[in-house]
Design a protein around this motif. Structure first.
Motif, PDB file in Angstrom:
ATOM      1  N   LYS A 131       1.102  12.016  -5.958  1.00  0.00           N
ATOM      2  CA  LYS A 131       2.068  13.101  -6.331  1.00  0.00           C
ATOM      3  C   LYS A 131       2.709  14.253  -5.905  1.00  0.00           C
ATOM      4  CE  LYS A 131       2.118  14.774 -11.001  1.00  0.00           C
ATOM      5  NZ  LYS A 131       1.740  15.335 -12.378  1.00  0.00           N
ATOM      6  N   SER A 132       2.364  14.888  -4.685  1.00  0.00           N
ATOM      7  CA  SER A 132       2.867  16.039  -4.322  1.00  0.00           C
ATOM      8  C   SER A 132       3.960  15.370  -2.901  1.00  0.00           C
ATOM      9  CB  SER A 132       1.370  17.076  -3.950  1.00  0.00           C
ATOM     10  OG  SER A 132       0.899  16.387  -3.124  1.00  0.00           O
ATOM     11  N   LEU A 163       5.570  12.591  -3.335  1.00  0.00           N
ATOM     12  CA  LEU A 163       6.566  12.003  -4.204  1.00  0.00           C
ATOM     13  C   LEU A 163       7.742  12.804  -3.532  1.00  0.00           C
ATOM     14  CD1 LEU A 163       5.394  10.328  -7.065  1.00  0.00           C
ATOM     15  CD2 LEU A 163       6.232   8.981  -5.510  1.00  0.00           C
ATOM     16  N   PRO A 164       8.327  13.324  -3.416  1.00  0.00           N
ATOM     17  CA  PRO A 164       9.588  14.268  -3.486  1.00  0.00           C
ATOM     18  C   PRO A 164       9.695  13.901  -1.895  1.00  0.00           C
ATOM     19  CG  PRO A 164       7.978  16.046  -4.055  1.00  0.00           C
ATOM     20  CD  PRO A 164       7.337  15.161  -3.943  1.00  0.00           C
ATOM     21  N   GLU A 165       9.060  13.569  -0.825  1.00  0.00           N
ATOM     22  CA  GLU A 165       9.283  13.645   0.156  1.00  0.00           C
ATOM     23  C   GLU A 165       9.654  11.928   0.459  1.00  0.00           C
ATOM     24  OE1 GLU A 165       7.405  14.223   4.519  1.00  0.00           O
ATOM     25  OE2 GLU A 165       5.380  15.282   3.419  1.00  0.00           O
ATOM     26  N   TYR A 166       8.399  11.388  -0.038  1.00  0.00           N
ATOM     27  CA  TYR A 166       8.877   9.945   0.127  1.00  0.00           C
ATOM     28  C   TYR A 166      10.563   9.424  -0.077  1.00  0.00           C
ATOM     29  CZ  TYR A 166       3.237   9.474   0.367  1.00  0.00           C
ATOM     30  OH  TYR A 166       2.480   9.361   1.218  1.00  0.00           O
ATOM     31  N   ALA A 167      10.825  10.592  -1.494  1.00  0.00           N
ATOM     32  CA  ALA A 167      11.749   9.887  -2.199  1.00  0.00           C
ATOM     33  C   ALA A 167      12.709  11.242  -0.688  1.00  0.00           C
ATOM     34  CB  ALA A 167      11.761  10.374  -3.080  1.00  0.00           C
ATOM     35  N   SER A 168      12.641  11.763  -0.178  1.00  0.00           N
ATOM     36  CA  SER A 168      14.148  11.659   0.385  1.00  0.00           C
ATOM     37  C   SER A 168      14.158  10.749   1.931  1.00  0.00           C
ATOM     38  CB  SER A 168      13.451  12.865   1.021  1.00  0.00           C
ATOM     39  OG  SER A 168      14.269  14.064   2.378  1.00  0.00           O
ATOM     40  N   MET A 169      12.943  10.863   2.135  1.00  0.00           N
ATOM     41  CA  MET A 169      12.893   9.588   3.141  1.00  0.00           C
ATOM     42  C   MET A 169      13.239   8.057   3.246  1.00  0.00           C
ATOM     43  SD  MET A 169       8.557  10.545   4.616  1.00  0.00           S
ATOM     44  CE  MET A 169       8.911   8.860   5.393  1.00  0.00           C
ATOM     45  N   ALA A 170      13.410   7.515   2.025  1.00  0.00           N
ATOM     46  CA  ALA A 170      13.792   6.479   1.093  1.00  0.00           C
ATOM     47  C   ALA A 170      15.447   6.464   1.490  1.00  0.00           C
ATOM     48  CB  ALA A 170      13.150   6.527  -0.033  1.00  0.00           C
ATOM     49  N   GLN A 171      16.064   7.436   1.485  1.00  0.00           N
ATOM     50  CA  GLN A 171      17.308   8.015   1.444  1.00  0.00           C
ATOM     51  C   GLN A 171      17.836   7.266   3.190  1.00  0.00           C
ATOM     52  OE1 GLN A 171      19.122   7.173  -1.416  1.00  0.00           O
ATOM     53  NE2 GLN A 171      17.310   7.046  -1.811  1.00  0.00           N
ATOM     54  N   LYS A 172      17.061   7.952   3.663  1.00  0.00           N
ATOM     55  CA  LYS A 172      17.245   7.746   5.053  1.00  0.00           C
ATOM     56  C   LYS A 172      17.698   6.457   5.973  1.00  0.00           C
ATOM     57  CE  LYS A 172      15.529  12.238   5.851  1.00  0.00           C
ATOM     58  NZ  LYS A 172      14.370  13.258   6.527  1.00  0.00           N
ATOM     59  N   LEU A 173      18.055   6.094   6.553  1.00  0.00           N
ATOM     60  CA  LEU A 173      18.217   4.483   7.891  1.00  0.00           C
ATOM     61  C   LEU A 173      16.799   3.927   8.407  1.00  0.00           C
ATOM     62  CD1 LEU A 173      21.801   3.897   8.246  1.00  0.00           C
ATOM     63  CD2 LEU A 173      21.075   3.221   6.328  1.00  0.00           C
ATOM     64  N   GLY A 174      16.241   3.364   8.551  1.00  0.00           N
ATOM     65  CA  GLY A 174      15.371   3.107   9.563  1.00  0.00           C
ATOM     66  C   GLY A 174      15.903   1.916  10.222  1.00  0.00           C
ATOM     67  N   VAL A 175      15.134   1.238  10.840  1.00  0.00           N
ATOM     68  CA  VAL A 175      14.902   0.418  12.037  1.00  0.00           C
ATOM     69  C   VAL A 175      14.601  -1.490  11.171  1.00  0.00           C
ATOM     70  CG1 VAL A 175      13.847  -0.995  13.620  1.00  0.00           C
ATOM     71  CG2 VAL A 175      14.083   1.319  13.724  1.00  0.00           C
TER      72      VAL A 175
END
Length: 88
Positions: free
Chosen positions: A57-58, A60-72
């Motif tokens: 839960k704590s 989740l904001p970081e995961y959401a931010s990371m999901a918006q970034k392009l990856g390999v």
């Protein structure tokens, strides 16, 4: 592991000892069942480490931010390395 109490385990029939080992506590007994019951009777306080309070839960904001970034994209990278176009 921070500490353990083996008084109850050692008092059980068939249990000879309980000793601290690198990964926890070993129960030494006459047979499997006595060791199994002795293990259940141990009182262990685990050292959960510096990330013990970390939860999803704590994070989740970081995961959401990371999901918006392009990856390999793993599939394209694998195909480029293997030279195969029809394996996946």
């Amino acid at each position: 592991m921070k500490s353990f109490r083996a008084d109850k385990a050692k008092a059980m029939p068939g249990v000879k000892a309980a000793v601290q080992v690198e990964t926890g506590v070993a129960v030494i007994a006459d047979d499997f069942w006595s060791a199994y019951q002795g293990r259940a009777a141990l009182e262990i306080v685990w050292d959960e480490g510096p990330l013990a309070s970390l939860d999803t839960k704590s994070r989740l904001p970081e995961y959401a931010s990371m999901a918006q970034k392009l990856g390999v994209v793993a599939e394209k990278r694998w195909r480029r390395r293997s030279g195969s176009q029809d394996c996946i």
